[in-house]
Design a protein around this motif. Sequence first.
Motif, PDB file in Angstrom:
ATOM      1  N   PRO A  28       0.836  -1.202   0.000  1.00  0.00           N
ATOM      2  CA  PRO A  28       0.000   0.000   0.000  1.00  0.00           C
ATOM      3  C   PRO A  28       0.869   1.249   0.000  1.00  0.00           C
ATOM      4  CG  PRO A  28      -0.813  -1.585   1.597  1.00  0.00           C
ATOM      5  CD  PRO A  28       0.505  -2.106   1.118  1.00  0.00           C
ATOM      6  N   ARG A  29       0.503   2.197  -0.835  1.00  0.00           N
ATOM      7  CA  ARG A  29       1.243   3.455  -0.944  1.00  0.00           C
ATOM      8  C   ARG A  29       0.296   4.603  -0.630  1.00  0.00           C
ATOM      9  NH1 ARG A  29       5.296   4.156  -4.212  1.00  0.00           N
ATOM     10  NH2 ARG A  29       5.498   6.063  -2.967  1.00  0.00           N
ATOM     11  N   TYR A  30       0.780   5.548   0.182  1.00  0.00           N
ATOM     12  CA  TYR A  30      -0.061   6.665   0.610  1.00  0.00           C
ATOM     13  C   TYR A  30       0.440   8.021   0.129  1.00  0.00           C
ATOM     14  CZ  TYR A  30      -2.018   3.121   3.674  1.00  0.00           C
ATOM     15  OH  TYR A  30      -2.616   1.980   4.161  1.00  0.00           O
ATOM     16  N   ASN A  31       1.560   8.040  -0.581  1.00  0.00           N
ATOM     17  CA  ASN A  31       2.117   9.313  -1.018  1.00  0.00           C
ATOM     18  C   ASN A  31       2.972   9.082  -2.263  1.00  0.00           C
ATOM     19  OD1 ASN A  31       2.769  12.010  -1.113  1.00  0.00           O
ATOM     20  ND2 ASN A  31       4.201  11.947   0.616  1.00  0.00           N
ATOM     21  N   ILE A  32       2.336   8.684  -3.340  1.00  0.00           N
ATOM     22  CA  ILE A  32       3.051   8.399  -4.583  1.00  0.00           C
ATOM     23  C   ILE A  32       3.376   9.713  -5.277  1.00  0.00           C
ATOM     24  CG2 ILE A  32       2.916   7.243  -6.810  1.00  0.00           C
ATOM     25  CD1 ILE A  32       0.972   5.257  -5.515  1.00  0.00           C
ATOM     26  N   ALA A  33       4.649   9.884  -5.629  1.00  0.00           N
ATOM     27  CA  ALA A  33       5.132  11.149  -6.185  1.00  0.00           C
ATOM     28  C   ALA A  33       5.684  10.946  -7.592  1.00  0.00           C
ATOM     29  CB  ALA A  33       6.223  11.727  -5.270  1.00  0.00           C
ATOM     30  N   PRO A  34       5.767  12.009  -8.371  1.00  0.00           N
ATOM     31  CA  PRO A  34       6.339  11.923  -9.717  1.00  0.00           C
ATOM     32  C   PRO A  34       7.737  11.316  -9.709  1.00  0.00           C
ATOM     33  CG  PRO A  34       5.226  14.015  -9.429  1.00  0.00           C
ATOM     34  CD  PRO A  34       5.226  13.356  -8.087  1.00  0.00           C
ATOM     35  N   THR A  35       8.045  10.610 -10.770  1.00  0.00           N
ATOM     36  CA  THR A  35       9.285   9.865 -11.059  1.00  0.00           C
ATOM     37  C   THR A  35       9.341   8.529 -10.338  1.00  0.00           C
ATOM     38  OG1 THR A  35      10.805  10.722  -9.361  1.00  0.00           O
ATOM     39  CG2 THR A  35      10.527  12.048 -11.369  1.00  0.00           C
ATOM     40  N   GLN A  36       8.413   8.266  -9.418  1.00  0.00           N
ATOM     41  CA  GLN A  36       8.409   6.984  -8.726  1.00  0.00           C
ATOM     42  C   GLN A  36       7.718   5.918  -9.585  1.00  0.00           C
ATOM     43  OE1 GLN A  36       6.604   7.602  -4.891  1.00  0.00           O
ATOM     44  NE2 GLN A  36       8.411   8.601  -4.051  1.00  0.00           N
ATOM     45  N   PRO A  37       7.994   4.627  -9.314  1.00  0.00           N
ATOM     46  CA  PRO A  37       7.288   3.556 -10.020  1.00  0.00           C
ATOM     47  C   PRO A  37       5.840   3.465  -9.561  1.00  0.00           C
ATOM     48  CG  PRO A  37       8.763   2.630  -8.372  1.00  0.00           C
ATOM     49  CD  PRO A  37       9.039   4.108  -8.408  1.00  0.00           C
ATOM     50  N   ILE A  38       4.940   3.343 -10.511  1.00  0.00           N
ATOM     51  CA  ILE A  38       3.520   3.211 -10.219  1.00  0.00           C
ATOM     52  C   ILE A  38       2.971   2.001 -10.969  1.00  0.00           C
ATOM     53  CG2 ILE A  38       3.297   5.713  -9.918  1.00  0.00           C
ATOM     54  CD1 ILE A  38       1.842   5.773 -12.643  1.00  0.00           C
ATOM     55  N   VAL A  39       1.755   1.606 -10.629  1.00  0.00           N
ATOM     56  CA  VAL A  39       1.068   0.542 -11.359  1.00  0.00           C
ATOM     57  C   VAL A  39       0.133   1.182 -12.382  1.00  0.00           C
ATOM     58  CG1 VAL A  39      -0.576  -1.355 -11.197  1.00  0.00           C
ATOM     59  CG2 VAL A  39       1.217  -1.123  -9.478  1.00  0.00           C
TER      60      VAL A  39
END
Length: 246
Positions: A28-39
């Motif tokens: 679980p992710r609560y603070n996904i930021a630009p340049t990070q890996p996402i689904v």
Amino acid sequence: MCGRYASTLPPEMMTELFKLLNRVEMVPRYNIAPTQPIVAIWEAEGRREAHFARWGFVPNWVKDPREFPLLINARAESMSEKPAFRDRVKHGRCIVPASGYYEWHTGPDKKKHPYYITRVDGQPMALAGLYSNWIGPNGEEVDTVATITVAANPQLSVIHDRMPAILLSENQQDNWLNVRDVRAHEAAQMALPLEDGALKFHPVSTRVNSARDDDAGLIEPVELGKPEPAAVKPKKLAGGGQMDLF
């Protein structure tokens, strides 16, 4: 602009909800930021699968991503004309699963305060997006994504003038991903603001300003002007080091 979001949907629920042919493991992710890996989810050769991708779109014609502007959002009104996005509106549409997203409002004191925005019915969000596969000079490959934004509806405009394009119905999601049969102009008509009342929001801790903080406390309501809870140790990112290229 949508520059931070949360995604806490368990892998098995994501597979079932979005009718995936695979499963990806992500904490679980609560603070996904630009340049990070996402689904992100897209269809290729008739297969709908989830992929890890870099949040920060890079067109396949870019030679050096480090010298290219960071594109985390594509404006729905102009994406079909912009050189960076127009081909992917035709052939590279995707969905980014989210639990909610953050937006910052500038108050009378001129200070910006974050709000967490979710669906009223508590269901996950399907953010409309575009993806690109960037191939480097040495054959390295990185999938990259931009989320699509639209003008905010009256309810959300009190916080910000933009909001993500959210695909509510299963039919909308199917058509958005169906790049074989649904043309770009037809898909663009689905990238619209939600009606008032579909979303709700509340103020949250300013800790979300730091991408180093990533815990469940970030989405909890706070009372403006009151002391905020302390941070907890963040979890490791999923997706490994595959975004280390740039």
